[in-house]
Design an enzyme around this catalytic site. Structure first.
Site, PDB file in Angstrom:
ATOM      1  N   GLY A   2       4.850  -8.520   0.091  1.00  7.43           N
ATOM      2  CA  GLY A   2       5.343  -9.670  -0.666  1.00  7.43           C
ATOM      3  C   GLY A   2       4.793 -10.970  -0.112  1.00  7.43           C
ATOM      4  CB  CYS A  59       2.430  -5.863   4.101  1.00  8.85           C
ATOM      5  SG  CYS A  59       1.660  -7.470   4.454  1.00  8.85           S
ATOM      6  CE1 TYR A  60       8.908 -11.318   3.614  1.00 12.73           C
ATOM      7  CE2 TYR A  60      10.166  -9.470   2.736  1.00 12.73           C
ATOM      8  CZ  TYR A  60      10.113 -10.778   3.190  1.00 12.73           C
ATOM      9  OH  TYR A  60      11.252 -11.539   3.235  1.00 12.73           O
ATOM     10  CG  HIS A  90      -1.383  -4.014   1.613  1.00 12.15           C
ATOM     11  ND1 HIS A  90      -0.283  -4.190   0.806  1.00 12.15           N
ATOM     12  CD2 HIS A  90      -1.473  -5.131   2.381  1.00 12.15           C
ATOM     13  CE1 HIS A  90       0.267  -5.362   1.059  1.00 12.15           C
ATOM     14  NE2 HIS A  90      -0.437  -5.956   2.014  1.00 12.15           N
ATOM     15  CD  GLU A 142      -0.124  -1.209  -1.145  1.00 12.26           C
ATOM     16  OE1 GLU A 142       0.377  -2.330  -1.237  1.00 12.26           O
ATOM     17  OE2 GLU A 142      -0.120  -0.548  -0.079  1.00 12.26           O
ATOM     18  CG  ASP A 158      -1.084   2.933 -24.384  1.00 10.28           C
ATOM     19  OD1 ASP A 158      -1.622   3.820 -23.691  1.00 10.28           O
ATOM     20  OD2 ASP A 158      -1.144   1.724 -24.087  1.00 10.28           O
ATOM     21  CE  LYS A 199      -4.584   2.955 -21.743  1.00 12.74           C
ATOM     22  NZ  LYS A 199      -4.054   2.425 -23.007  1.00 12.74           N
TER      23      LYS A 199
END
Length: 526
Positions: free
Chosen positions: A65, A92-93, A182, A184, A240, A382
């Protein structure tokens, strides 16, 4: 949460992601989902004891964050999280607030880290099992100004970097972990494996979140929600709405009617492809409305892009509403809302939740029509929608299609929209995409399209002077559409493609290639 949503997710082990406002929180959820673990993102200020009891997470991840733990009134994890008795990973945060809340401390560092960094593994931990042994170095991605300077009781260092001595920490007894980097983002060398180690080796998830299971469970949930009621679906022809419609049809058959509004601004052959797919292949009730003349009449003389969007969106709603009444007795409206839409609709700063985003072609319909929503894709990203499409029998050529905007070719036609310009653009765009596929580049590109400029230039063809339109080609690479870079075509490809367009499309005598990244530009031109 809707009843349908709860029926689906309650059948799976669940991981809770507490969002502290990071721009890449959605990537955490995607990485976790990719390893077969169902996860949801909830803002830190919406996570209380009631939600924790209802959601019953098997593990928790605290996101990064933009705030500083050192500041007053900055976000904190709910104290009940530490009492759940489940593994917790702070990123992180998330690592910093974990330490600050459990008895450690955080400081602002003069030695900040932004970008790639080297992480040295200094202690054995299941977090790094199969990735790096003690003494080995891993390439990770950092983005922090503050750093932990004192660990809470029970924690030890398991990894360090040049400017973060507590870059990875662990309380193995409580299964609390924190990383300053991070995992991710794709720039972290083995970040997905770190997250998988946390979910599977630390938390013990089975990894039972699959599209095959989701399809069967959602079909049952749709049947339970809809009963004998009628459903209408605004079909854009995109991935979609198409996947949503086919899934709903498998659940309720002829109770579903799709409305496809042809605005006259679709790609070459698109309307024929959509009607053939739904009527002939899937035998779905489909109302095909040819409204090209109506849209072009309303857009006559309009060049402002926002006015174009409003006219197209408003007209679509009017036509859809008109056609929906002809169905008679519909109780439900189906939409292709995806999970990123749901995440973005929730206010991070504590304000009231805004309206869930509607599909780009049916925005506003729930407010104007007294219908209950059916949103079978609202738990999916997606890439998961594409996987579900394959489970439903859709061919890769369809499910891997590049994104196409709701207003269609209208926003790829800067300036006034005319039938002549749209026809030129349609032909040129088809040749461009054909070239990309012929050279095997289509799946390497996030989005590619042509733009017809409101400019004519002098040219020479044979012995004659021409005064025709300029066509711009655009192609970008991206992971989520939030940022993008232009695709590095070879000059040979660009030359061959330009030659084909100029030779085969009457009305174009010059072709240019857009090499702008996002930011500062956008992917689309309008």
């Amino acid at each position: 949460m809707t009843d349908t949503h709860e029926k689906i997710v309650d059948q799976h082990e669940q991981l809770l992601i507490v969002d502290f406002g990071s721009q890449v929180t959605k990537l955490i959820a995607r990485r976790v989902r990719e390893s077969g673990v169902y996860s949801e993102v909830h803002p830190y200020n919406r996570v209380d004891e009631a939600l924790l009891e209802k959601f019953s997470p098997k593990a928790v991840i605290l996101s990064g964050g933009p705030s500083s733990v050192i500041g007053t009134g900055t976000p904190r994890a709910h104290e009940a999280i530490w009492r759940l008795g489940v593994p917790v990973l702070g990123i992180c945060y998330g690592q910093q607030t974990m330490c600050a809340q459990l008895g450690g401390s955080v400081e602002t560092s003069d030695e900040q880290e932004f970008g790639r960094a080297d992480l040295e593994v200094v202690a054995k931990s299941p977090l790094f099992e199969g990735i790096a042994d003690v003494g080995q170095v891993e390439r990770v991605w950092m983005s922090h100004g503050d750093r932990v300077n004192k660990l809470p009781e029970g924690f030890e260092i398991i990894g360090k970097s040049p400017n973060a001595p507590f870059a990875a920490i662990a309380d193995e007894g409580r299964k609390f972990y924190g990383v300053q980097f991070h995992p991710e983002v794709m720039h972290t060398q083995n970040g997905a494996e770190v997250l998988r180690n946390f979910t599977h080796k630390v938390a013990g998830f089975k990894g039972d979140w699959t599209m095959a299971a989701f399809k069967d469970e959602m079909i049952a949930a749709i049947q339970s929600q809809v009963g004998s009621g009628k459903v209408i679906c605004g079909l854009s022809g995109g991935v979609d709405s198409s996947v949503a419609a086919i899934l709903i049809h498998q659940a309720i058959g002829d109770q579903l009617t799709c409305v496809y509004v042809d605005t006259g601004m679709m790609r070459k052959g698109e309307s024929e492809q959509v009607t053939s797919l739904f009527r002939d292949h899937y035998d779905i009730n489909l109302i095909h409305v040819d409204a090209g003349k109506e849209f072009l009449g309303l857009l006559d003389g309009v060049s402002d892009p926002e006015k174009k969007r409003k006219i197209i969106g408003g007209t679509f709603i009017d036509i859809f509403e008109r056609e929906a009444k002809s169905v008679g007795g519909a109780k439900f409206l189906a939409q292709g809302t995806l999970y990123p839409d749901v995440i973005e609709s929730v206010s991070f700063d504590g304000g009231p939740s805004v309206t869930i985003k509607s599909h780009h072609n049916v925005g506003g319909l729930p407010e104007r029509m007294d219908l209950e929503l059916v949103e079978p894709l609202r738990e999916l990203f997606k890439d998961e929608v594409r996987a579900l499409g394959r489970e439903l029998g859709l061919h890769d050529d369809f499910v891997e299609r590049h994104p196409f905007p709701g207003p269609g070719l209208a926003i790829r036609c800067p300036g006034e929209i005319t039938k002549e310009r749209l026809d030129i653009l349609r032909e040129a765009d088809a040749i461009y995409l054909d070239q990309i596929k012929k050279h095997g580049l289509y799946n390497d590109i996030w989005q590619a399209f042509a733009v017809i400029l409101p400019v004519k230039t002098v040219g020479v063809m044979g012995d004659s002077r021409t005064y025709d339109y300029v066509l711009a080609l655009r192609a970008v690479t991206s992971t989520d559409g939030m940022t993008a870079d232009y695709y590095p075509y070879s000059h040979e490809f660009l030359g061959e493609t330009a030659t084909r367009i100029i030779n085969e499309v009457r009305g174009v005598n010059r072709v240019v290639y857009d090499v702008t990244s996002k930011p500062p530009g956008t992917i689309e031109w309008e």
